[in-house]
Design an enzyme around this catalytic site. Structure first.
Site, PDB file in Angstrom:
ATOM      1  N   SER A 139       5.726  68.270 -39.642  1.00 18.12           N
ATOM      2  CA  SER A 139       5.159  69.437 -40.728  1.00 18.12           C
ATOM      3  C   SER A 139       5.018  70.892 -39.872  1.00 18.12           C
ATOM      4  O   SER A 139       4.922  70.847 -38.582  1.00 18.12           O
ATOM      5  CB  SER A 139       3.619  68.819 -41.076  1.00 18.12           C
ATOM      6  OG  SER A 139       3.052  70.089 -41.656  1.00 18.12           O
ATOM      7  N   TYR A 152      -5.043  65.919 -38.458  1.00 14.73           N
ATOM      8  CA  TYR A 152      -3.945  66.025 -39.010  1.00 14.73           C
ATOM      9  C   TYR A 152      -2.839  66.916 -38.132  1.00 14.73           C
ATOM     10  O   TYR A 152      -1.866  66.273 -38.095  1.00 14.73           O
ATOM     11  CB  TYR A 152      -4.078  66.446 -40.566  1.00 14.73           C
ATOM     12  CG  TYR A 152      -2.735  66.443 -41.229  1.00 14.73           C
ATOM     13  CD1 TYR A 152      -1.872  65.256 -41.511  1.00 14.73           C
ATOM     14  CD2 TYR A 152      -2.108  67.608 -41.476  1.00 14.73           C
ATOM     15  CE1 TYR A 152      -0.869  65.458 -42.088  1.00 14.73           C
ATOM     16  CE2 TYR A 152      -0.858  67.652 -42.181  1.00 14.73           C
ATOM     17  CZ  TYR A 152      -0.392  66.417 -42.340  1.00 14.73           C
ATOM     18  OH  TYR A 152       1.090  66.420 -43.002  1.00 14.73           O
TER      19      TYR A 152
HETATM   20  P1  NDP Z   1       2.682  61.678 -50.972  1.00 13.13           P
HETATM   21  O1  NDP Z   1       1.175  61.402 -50.865  1.00 13.13           O
HETATM   22  O2  NDP Z   1       3.212  62.324 -52.262  1.00 13.13           O
HETATM   23  O3  NDP Z   1       3.517  60.732 -50.428  1.00 13.13           O
HETATM   24  C1  NDP Z   1       3.192  59.827 -49.203  1.00 13.13           C
HETATM   25  C2  NDP Z   1       3.988  58.564 -49.029  1.00 13.13           C
HETATM   26  O4  NDP Z   1       3.629  57.773 -47.967  1.00 13.13           O
HETATM   27  C3  NDP Z   1       3.759  57.603 -50.507  1.00 13.13           C
HETATM   28  O5  NDP Z   1       5.006  57.023 -50.954  1.00 13.13           O
HETATM   29  C4  NDP Z   1       2.701  56.708 -49.771  1.00 13.13           C
HETATM   30  O6  NDP Z   1       2.845  55.361 -50.267  1.00 13.13           O
HETATM   31  C5  NDP Z   1       3.051  56.510 -48.440  1.00 13.13           C
HETATM   32  N1  NDP Z   1       2.379  56.009 -47.442  1.00 13.13           N
HETATM   33  C6  NDP Z   1       0.920  56.775 -47.090  1.00 13.13           C
HETATM   34  N2  NDP Z   1       0.212  56.019 -46.287  1.00 13.13           N
HETATM   35  C7  NDP Z   1       0.793  54.909 -46.045  1.00 13.13           C
HETATM   36  C8  NDP Z   1       0.857  53.703 -45.309  1.00 13.13           C
HETATM   37  N3  NDP Z   1      -0.336  53.463 -44.626  1.00 13.13           N
HETATM   38  N4  NDP Z   1       1.793  52.545 -45.364  1.00 13.13           N
HETATM   39  C9  NDP Z   1       2.977  52.748 -46.023  1.00 13.13           C
HETATM   40  N5  NDP Z   1       3.131  53.986 -46.751  1.00 13.13           N
HETATM   41  C10 NDP Z   1       2.374  55.038 -46.879  1.00 13.13           C
HETATM   42  O7  NDP Z   1       2.845  62.739 -50.002  1.00 13.13           O
HETATM   43  P2  NDP Z   1       4.262  63.635 -49.315  1.00 13.13           P
HETATM   44  O8  NDP Z   1       5.546  63.339 -49.979  1.00 13.13           O
HETATM   45  O9  NDP Z   1       3.809  64.960 -49.474  1.00 13.13           O
HETATM   46  O10 NDP Z   1       4.218  63.063 -47.806  1.00 13.13           O
HETATM   47  C11 NDP Z   1       5.164  62.426 -47.476  1.00 13.13           C
HETATM   48  C12 NDP Z   1       5.245  63.124 -45.775  1.00 13.13           C
HETATM   49  O11 NDP Z   1       5.273  64.479 -45.933  1.00 13.13           O
HETATM   50  C13 NDP Z   1       4.001  62.881 -44.928  1.00 13.13           C
HETATM   51  O12 NDP Z   1       4.211  62.269 -43.646  1.00 13.13           O
HETATM   52  C14 NDP Z   1       3.269  64.043 -45.135  1.00 13.13           C
HETATM   53  O13 NDP Z   1       2.443  64.286 -43.980  1.00 13.13           O
HETATM   54  C15 NDP Z   1       4.323  64.967 -45.046  1.00 13.13           C
HETATM   55  N6  NDP Z   1       4.486  66.280 -45.167  1.00 13.13           N
HETATM   56  C16 NDP Z   1       3.998  66.776 -46.547  1.00 13.13           C
HETATM   57  C17 NDP Z   1       3.746  68.227 -46.711  1.00 13.13           C
HETATM   58  C18 NDP Z   1       3.294  68.443 -48.062  1.00 13.13           C
HETATM   59  O14 NDP Z   1       2.744  69.774 -48.343  1.00 13.13           O
HETATM   60  N7  NDP Z   1       3.301  67.835 -49.113  1.00 13.13           N
HETATM   61  C19 NDP Z   1       4.270  69.112 -45.764  1.00 13.13           C
HETATM   62  C20 NDP Z   1       4.394  68.590 -44.489  1.00 13.13           C
HETATM   63  C21 NDP Z   1       4.723  67.249 -44.322  1.00 13.13           C
HETATM   64  P3  NDP Z   1       1.670  54.303 -50.731  1.00 13.13           P
HETATM   65  O15 NDP Z   1       0.420  55.196 -51.113  1.00 13.13           O
HETATM   66  O16 NDP Z   1       2.119  53.634 -52.005  1.00 13.13           O
HETATM   67  O17 NDP Z   1       1.602  53.455 -49.472  1.00 13.13           O
HETATM   68  C1  8X3 Z   2       1.394  69.496 -44.907  1.00 14.53           C
HETATM   69  C2  8X3 Z   2       1.206  70.626 -45.073  1.00 14.53           C
HETATM   70  O1  8X3 Z   2      -0.023  72.824 -44.489  1.00 14.53           O
HETATM   71  O2  8X3 Z   2      -1.086  71.056 -45.804  1.00 14.53           O
HETATM   72  O3  8X3 Z   2       1.530  68.820 -43.532  1.00 14.53           O
HETATM   73  O4  8X3 Z   2      -0.623  70.844 -43.433  1.00 14.53           O
HETATM   74  S1  8X3 Z   2      -0.137  71.382 -44.535  1.00 14.53           S
END
Ligand code: NDP
Ligand code: 8X3
Length: 251
Positions: A139, A152
């Site tokens: 991220s 985080y």
């Molecule tokens: P979502 O919440 O849409 O997706 C997160 C996914 O992770 C879901 O499929 C969830 O599935 C799974 N997940 C969460 N916890 C667990 C667990 N303990 N075991 C198994 N699966 C898990 O968010 P994003 O798609 O945005 O996030 C995906 C990644 O991208 C993360 O690592 C996040 O930190 C990162 N990220 C996101 C950004 C953003 O702005 N959206 C920016 C930068 C990075 P389920 O709940 O079914 O288990």
């Molecule tokens: C997710 C983006 O800016 O909310 O990693 O941390 S931010």
């Protein structure tokens, strides 16, 4: 024979969009998450639409035993994994250090750091056998710490460091390692972070055009399909309005 990508956290957001992107390119998919029904729907929609094979595995990446049971014992026909996408992750809460919740901290560390390590280690023999590729989702929060982002941000700095360590340690095996660091992407991420408070979640993406999950899926497709001798090590991807982890222009 089709290539195989294993995507953790494929029930929504970036993981789901990446599953769709790779299926459109003819790859077979191993998809994982905790929400069984949601994951099954993602997999069956993709199978119908693209005619590729999918294997859905339901487990919590925090659960070391479950990760190794599922990923260490994949059926023979699913072991030739070309790409592991370590994507499962979350933020919980956005409070200053003195007010933040200890359990939230533990869940973020156990998911974003330990879960990524467990999945990488469980799948590594298969990845090495293929001279494959591990792509870790970091991220912008792993590049600069922002106010009230404390743990985080720390977990994503750990993803940055682990990716660099994997890259140098796995060189003798011809394994590629890439860290992709997205800025703000409109997914379920903020709804999870603010524990279902849609007003707070929507405010994160108001006043500018954030990234879509599909933008990051396109990036992952690109880094996974470079020639064998090319490895993109580290990539920060933001929307045009975002300069870094702390600066979004909401003109
Ligand atoms: P979502 O919440 O849409 O997706 C997160 C996914 O992770 C879901 O499929 C969830 O599935 C799974 N997940 C969460 N916890 C667990 C667990 N303990 N075991 C198994 N699966 C898990 O968010 P994003 O798609 O945005 O996030 C995906 C990644 O991208 C993360 O690592 C996040 O930190 C990162 N990220 C996101 C950004 C953003 O702005 N959206 C920016 C930068 C990075 P389920 O709940 O079914 O288990
Ligand atoms: C997710 C983006 O800016 O909310 O990693 O941390 S931010």
């Amino acid at each position: 024979m089709s290539k195989i990508i294993l995507i953790t956290g494929a029930s929504s957001g970036l993981g789901k969009a990446t599953a769709e992107k790779f299926a459109a390119g003819g790859w077979d998919l191993i998809v994982t998450a905790r929400r069984k029904e949601q994951l099954a729907n993602v997999a069956s929609d993709i199978e119908k639409k693209y005619g590729v094979k999918t294997l859905s595995l339901v487990f919590d990446v925090q659960d070391k035993k479950a990760v190794f049971e599922h990923l260490g014992n994949l059926p023979k026909e699913w072991q030739a994994i070309n790409v592991l996408l370590n994507n499962a992750g979350l933020a919980l809460g956005r409070e200053p250090f003195d007010e933040a919740n200890l359990e939230d901290w533990e869940t973020m560390i156990d998911t974003n750091v330990k879960g990524l390590l467990y999945a990488s280690k469980a799948v590594l023999p298969f990845i090495i056998a293929q001279k494959g590729h591990i792509i870790n989702i970091g991220s912008t929060a792993g590049k600069e710490v922002y106010k009230d982002g404390n743990v985080y941000c720390a977990t994503k700095h750990a993803v940055d460091a682990i990716s660099k360590a994997q890259r140098i340690d796995l060189l003798p095996h011809g394994v590629k390692i890439t860290a992709v660091h997205p800025g703000a992407v409109e997914t379920e991420f903020s709804l999870v972070r603010f524990k279902g408070d849609a007003t707070k979640a929507d405010a994160v993406y108001a006043g500018y055009t954030p990234l879509k999950a599909e933008d990051i899926a396109d990036t992952i497709w690109y880094v996974a399909n470079t020639p064998a001798h090319v490895c993109i090590n580290d990539l920060v991807v933001t929307c045009t309005a975002q300069g870094n982890s702390t600066t979004i222009y909401k003109g």
